[in-house]
Each structure stands twice: as structure tokens, then as C-alpha cells.
Design an enzyme around this catalytic site. Structure first.
Site, PDB file in Angstrom:
ATOM      1  CG  ASP A 106       6.969  53.108  -5.528  1.00  0.00           C
ATOM      2  OD1 ASP A 106       8.125  52.682  -5.408  1.00  0.00           O
ATOM      3  OD2 ASP A 106       6.447  53.892  -4.696  1.00  0.00           O
TER       4      ASP A 106
ATOM      5  CG  ASP B 262       3.655  47.465   0.638  1.00  0.00           C
ATOM      6  OD1 ASP B 262       4.131  48.610   0.461  1.00  0.00           O
ATOM      7  OD2 ASP B 262       2.524  47.272   1.100  1.00  0.00           O
ATOM      8  CE1 TYR B 263      10.394  49.412   1.162  1.00  0.00           C
ATOM      9  CE2 TYR B 263       8.325  50.533   1.570  1.00  0.00           C
ATOM     10  CZ  TYR B 263       9.572  50.129   2.005  1.00  0.00           C
ATOM     11  OH  TYR B 263       9.991  50.437   3.278  1.00  0.00           O
TER      12      TYR B 263
ATOM     13  CG  ASP C 142      -1.997  51.256   1.656  1.00  0.00           C
ATOM     14  OD1 ASP C 142      -1.844  52.186   0.867  1.00  0.00           O
ATOM     15  OD2 ASP C 142      -2.078  50.062   1.307  1.00  0.00           O
TER      16      ASP C 142
ATOM     17  CG  PHE D 100       3.638  48.157   4.700  1.00  0.00           C
ATOM     18  CD1 PHE D 100       4.393  48.652   3.640  1.00  0.00           C
ATOM     19  CD2 PHE D 100       4.282  47.348   5.622  1.00  0.00           C
ATOM     20  CE1 PHE D 100       5.732  48.368   3.517  1.00  0.00           C
ATOM     21  CE2 PHE D 100       5.631  47.054   5.511  1.00  0.00           C
ATOM     22  CZ  PHE D 100       6.357  47.566   4.450  1.00  0.00           C
TER      23      PHE D 100
ATOM     24  CG  HIS E 189      10.635  56.879  -3.660  1.00  0.00           C
ATOM     25  ND1 HIS E 189       9.565  57.172  -4.468  1.00  0.00           N
ATOM     26  CD2 HIS E 189      10.657  55.538  -3.549  1.00  0.00           C
ATOM     27  CE1 HIS E 189       8.955  56.049  -4.824  1.00  0.00           C
ATOM     28  NE2 HIS E 189       9.610  55.039  -4.291  1.00  0.00           N
TER      29      HIS E 189
HETATM   30  N1  LIG Z   1       1.212  49.736   1.529  1.00  0.00           N
HETATM   31  C1  LIG Z   1       1.880  50.893   1.544  1.00  0.00           C
HETATM   32  N2  LIG Z   1       1.247  51.993   1.992  1.00  0.00           N
HETATM   33  C2  LIG Z   1       1.947  53.152   1.983  1.00  0.00           C
HETATM   34  C3  LIG Z   1       3.268  53.255   1.560  1.00  0.00           C
HETATM   35  C4  LIG Z   1       3.630  54.624   1.724  1.00  0.00           C
HETATM   36  C5  LIG Z   1       4.908  55.287   1.431  1.00  0.00           C
HETATM   37  N3  LIG Z   1       5.992  54.384   1.247  1.00  0.00           N
HETATM   38  C6  LIG Z   1       6.982  54.850   0.344  1.00  0.00           C
HETATM   39  C7  LIG Z   1       8.081  55.395   1.095  1.00  0.00           C
HETATM   40  C8  LIG Z   1       9.174  54.696   0.911  1.00  0.00           C
HETATM   41  C9  LIG Z   1       8.972  53.682  -0.091  1.00  0.00           C
HETATM   42  O1  LIG Z   1       9.759  54.043  -1.176  1.00  0.00           O
HETATM   43  C10 LIG Z   1       7.530  53.731  -0.478  1.00  0.00           C
HETATM   44  O2  LIG Z   1       7.371  54.019  -1.817  1.00  0.00           O
HETATM   45  C11 LIG Z   1       2.524  55.277   2.215  1.00  0.00           C
HETATM   46  N4  LIG Z   1       1.549  54.375   2.358  1.00  0.00           N
HETATM   47  C12 LIG Z   1       0.159  54.586   2.717  1.00  0.00           C
HETATM   48  O3  LIG Z   1      -0.515  54.897   1.500  1.00  0.00           O
HETATM   49  C13 LIG Z   1      -1.563  55.834   1.774  1.00  0.00           C
HETATM   50  C14 LIG Z   1      -1.195  57.125   1.066  1.00  0.00           C
HETATM   51  O4  LIG Z   1      -1.380  56.927  -0.305  1.00  0.00           O
HETATM   52  P1  LIG Z   1      -1.622  58.250  -1.243  1.00  0.00           P
HETATM   53  O5  LIG Z   1      -2.941  58.843  -0.735  1.00  0.00           O
HETATM   54  O6  LIG Z   1      -1.663  57.691  -2.640  1.00  0.00           O
HETATM   55  O7  LIG Z   1      -0.427  59.170  -0.981  1.00  0.00           O
HETATM   56  C15 LIG Z   1      -1.586  56.010   3.275  1.00  0.00           C
HETATM   57  O8  LIG Z   1      -2.400  55.009   3.859  1.00  0.00           O
HETATM   58  C16 LIG Z   1      -0.133  55.734   3.641  1.00  0.00           C
HETATM   59  O9  LIG Z   1       0.006  55.323   4.989  1.00  0.00           O
HETATM   60  C17 LIG Z   1       3.918  52.075   1.091  1.00  0.00           C
HETATM   61  O10 LIG Z   1       5.084  52.038   0.683  1.00  0.00           O
HETATM   62  N5  LIG Z   1       3.168  50.928   1.109  1.00  0.00           N
END
Ligand SMILES: Nc1nc2c(c(CN[C@H]3C=C[C@H](O)[C@@H]3O)cn2[C@@H]2O[C@H](COP(=O)(O)O)[C@@H](O)[C@H]2O)c(=O)[nH]1
Length: 341
Positions: free
Chosen positions: A319, A314-315, A239, A237, A53
Site C-alpha cells: 500500500d 507486505d500489505y 511480486d 509475496f 480497500h
Molecule cells: N506483494 C504484494 N503484491 C501484491 C499485492 C496485491 C494486492 N493486495 C492487496 C489486496 C488486499 C490487500 O489489502 C492488499 O493491499 C497485488 N500484488 C501484486 O502487485 C503487482 C500489481 O501492482 P500494481 O501494478 O501496482 O497494481 C502484481 O504483481 C500483483 O500480483 C500485495 O498485497 N502484496
């Protein structure tokens, strides 16, 4: 008032009582098998957070930790009403949407000489200034700008008062315990208090607080101040993307009644019974996937370079959801506007 159940216990409490969302054992096993092939790969480890990233900080210093803090303070509600009309930010020639639009906007601000990651700046940033900083390069603005403004001012003031203006000082008060840091964050910063009541029980998801601990672990590369002895106690997490991908992979199933609501795009509110069941079952589902995956790794004698935990699962799944947006079009995510995720 009694403290809420911690996230892992909350997830189990919800999952065993849930009436509209179900964890599917066959789906859990299938996802664990799918992940087994990925485990030795580089995308499945601490390093992927930076190497995969380009918008994540590549450094492991105090500025990088404070970047993570301001991003996770604003890390909520990026979905757009129509998939083809959404907020997007152009940075270094590339268009970013959703969560990455936030990261791109923050890098753009820093490049413009706006010290957005400095608490003394965002404690008093005005709404007009923030609207400019988070401006979209499409005609669709980032959602909840007013809420983001109020949270930035509040959080910046607290960081200045309690932690000398740097989140690294907060990290250092946690004695390298993820759970202590999690508690310190939710006690200190009101906007991170992601809690609910389900069947009379106070429960917690702490989605932004948990991802903040996880992103801090990653940005510090699991070393020094970021070497948390209990990092594997952090759950997935909760989300709105992970439930969608878990449903797509068949690890989570919705009742007909709930599926109808989701397909209609009905709005939910924080704490709704069905919203809590979606989040709780998704968290519990990833815990079960992790348990199953660990069993498979042992049975098959797969070599792994890092302890598999729910953060890395989760990550990977988040992704995966990004990369399979098209394939997942038929699976709805639950629509909610809130400051928690
Ligand atoms: N469960 C979970 N939720 C995550 C993330 C991340 C960003 N993490 C990245 C950063 C560093 C790592 O490399 C991760 O790749 C954002 N979110 C949530 O997603 C939603 C946005 O989605 P979209 O509308 O598609 O962009 C929003 O609720 C946001 O709070 C995660 O990792 N896990």
C-alpha cells in the site's frame, strides 16, 4: 522429483548466495523503525484489508472466499509499458488501475449479472466473454488476456472436480493450517506452481498461493475456517512492487550491472538468475525487517493488538508503494510478463 525448498528457506538460500542483489542491514533497521510508529495504527492489522480497500469484499461468507480465489487466480502482471498509458477500469465513478483494475472489472461483471466468481461459469467462459469482462476503459487492454482465459478454464474445472466448485471446501480440507492450504493449492492448481532452480537447487516463491492464503485469512477475519494456527509462517509475496519499494527505502540494493538493466527496462524471464535474486532477497529482507521490528516492539514495550507477521508487513509496504508511486519514479521495477506475479 524432490519437492522444492519452501518459500522462507528458498529466500534465505538465495539471499546468502546472491551476486547482484543485496539486503542492506542499515536499510532493514530504518524500515523497522519507520514501521514501529505504524504498528499500533489501524492500517496495520487484519481489519485494514477491508477497511482500507473498498474493492475488497466486506462480507466473510462463501461468496467472499470465492471472490478472493478468482481474483488471486488472476493476480499477476498488471504493469504497463508506459506509466502514462495503462489499463484502467471505471467502477462507481472511480478509475482503478493495476491490480485494482482487475478487482473493479470483477465487481463490474457481477453488477452486470455475470457470475464470474462461480466455478461453473469460469470453467467454460470463452475468450471473447473474458475480453469483454476485463475490458479497459482506456485504449490499453489488461495484459496476458489469453493466459488469464486458459488459467480460468483450467482452475474452474479443477475446482468443480476436486472441491465441489467452492474454494471454501478447499480451505476446510486444510485443518486450519496455512501450510496445508498452501500445499493443497499448489498441488491442485498448476498455475500456482511458482518455482525455480537457483544454483542447482529447486526453490519456491508461491507468490499467488501465499497471497491467496493471506487474503483468505483476511476475508474470513482470522475467524472460523480462516483461523490458521500457523499463518505467521507465510512469507511476503514476491511480486514486482515490493522489490521496488524495498530498494526505494534502501533495504535492498542492486549491483551496478543489474541497476543498468533495470533502468533500461530490459525484460526478464521467470527463473532468470537475477530475477530469482531480486525475488529471493526481497522475501528475505522482509523476514529480517519483521525480526527487527519484533525486537523493537519488545525493547520499547509498544502495545500491539495483533501478532506482527510478514503478511501484514507486505500489505503495508504494498500500500505504501501505491501511495508513493510518484516518489518512487526513479526506482525501476523488474519487467517481466508471467502468470506467477
Ligand atoms: N506483494 C504484494 N503484491 C501484491 C499485492 C496485491 C494486492 N493486495 C492487496 C489486496 C488486499 C490487500 O489489502 C492488499 O493491499 C497485488 N500484488 C501484486 O502487485 C503487482 C500489481 O501492482 P500494481 O501494478 O501496482 O497494481 C502484481 O504483481 C500483483 O500480483 C500485495 O498485497 N502484496
Amino acid at each position: 522429483m524432490e519437492a522444492p525448498l519452501p518459500p522462507r528457506e528458498s529466500a534465505e538460500f538465495v539471499a546468502v548466495r546472491s551476486q547482484d542483489v543485496f539486503v542492506e542491514k542499515a536499510g532493514v533497521d530504518r524500515v523497522a523503525e519507520m514501521l514501529l510508529e505504524k504498528v499500533p495504527g489501524r492500517e496495520f492489522g487484519l481489519g485494514g484489508w477491508k477497511s482500507l480497500h473498498e474493492l475488497n469484499p466486506q462480507a466473510a461468507d462463501e461468496d467472499a472466499v470465492n471472490w478472493v480465489f478468482v481474483v488471486d487466480t488472476l493476480n499477476f502482471s498488471f504493469w504497463s509499458e508506459q506509466e502514462d498509458r495503462k489499463c484502467a477500469v471505471k467502477y462507481k465513478g472511480k478509475m482503478y488501475s493495476g491490480y485494482w483494475a482487475l478487482c473493479a472489472a470483477i465487481h463490474r461483471a457481477l453488477d452486470e449479472g455475470i457470475p464470474l466468481t462461480r466455478a461453473s461459469y469460469y470453467a467454460t467462459v470463452t475468450l471473447d466473454q473474458l475480453q469483454h469482462i476485463l475490458r479497459s476503459d482506456t485504449d490499453v487492454p489488461m495484459p496476458l488476456i489469453e493466459e488469464r482465459h486458459q488459467i480460468l478454464n483450467e482452475t474452474g474445472k479443477i475446482l468443480l472436480e476436486k472441491f465441489g466448485g467452492s474454494f471454501l471446501n478447499c480451505v476446510r480440507k486444510s485443518d486450519k493450517s496455512a501450510q496445508k492450504l498452501l500445499s493443497l493449492v499448489v498441488e491442485s492448481f498448476p498455475s500456482y506452481r511458482d518455482v525455480a532452480v537457483y544454483q542447482g537447487k529447486r526453490i519456491s516463491f508461491y507468490k499467488r498461493a501465499q497471497i491467496l492464503v493471506a487474503d483468505t485469512w483476511c476475508v474470513l477475519e482470522g475467524k472460523g475456517d480462516g483461523c490458521f494456527s500457523d499463518i505467521s509462517s507465510i512469507t511476503m509475496f514476491a511480486d514486482y512492487r515490493l522489490p521496488q519499494v524495498l530498494a526505494y527505502l534502501g533495504a535492498v540494493r542492486y549491483s551496478d550491472e543489474l541497476l543498468k538493466k533495470l533502468l533500461k527496462g530490459e525484460m526478464f524471464s521467470s527463473g532468470d538468475k537475477q530475477e530469482v535474486e531480486i525475488r529471493g532477497c526481497s522475501v528475505w529482507c522482509v523476514e529480517l525487517i519483521r525480526d527487527r521490528l519484533l525486537k523493537l516492539v519488545e525493547e520499547k514495550g509498544v502495545k500491539i493488538c495483533i501478532e506482527i507477521n510478514s503478511i501484514l508487513l507486505d500489505y503495508y509496504l504494498w500500500d505504501y508503494a501505491r501511495d508513493h508511486r510518484e516518489d518512487m519514479k526513479g526506482i525501476p521495477f523488474h519487467r517481466i510478463r508471467c502468470i506467477y506475479y
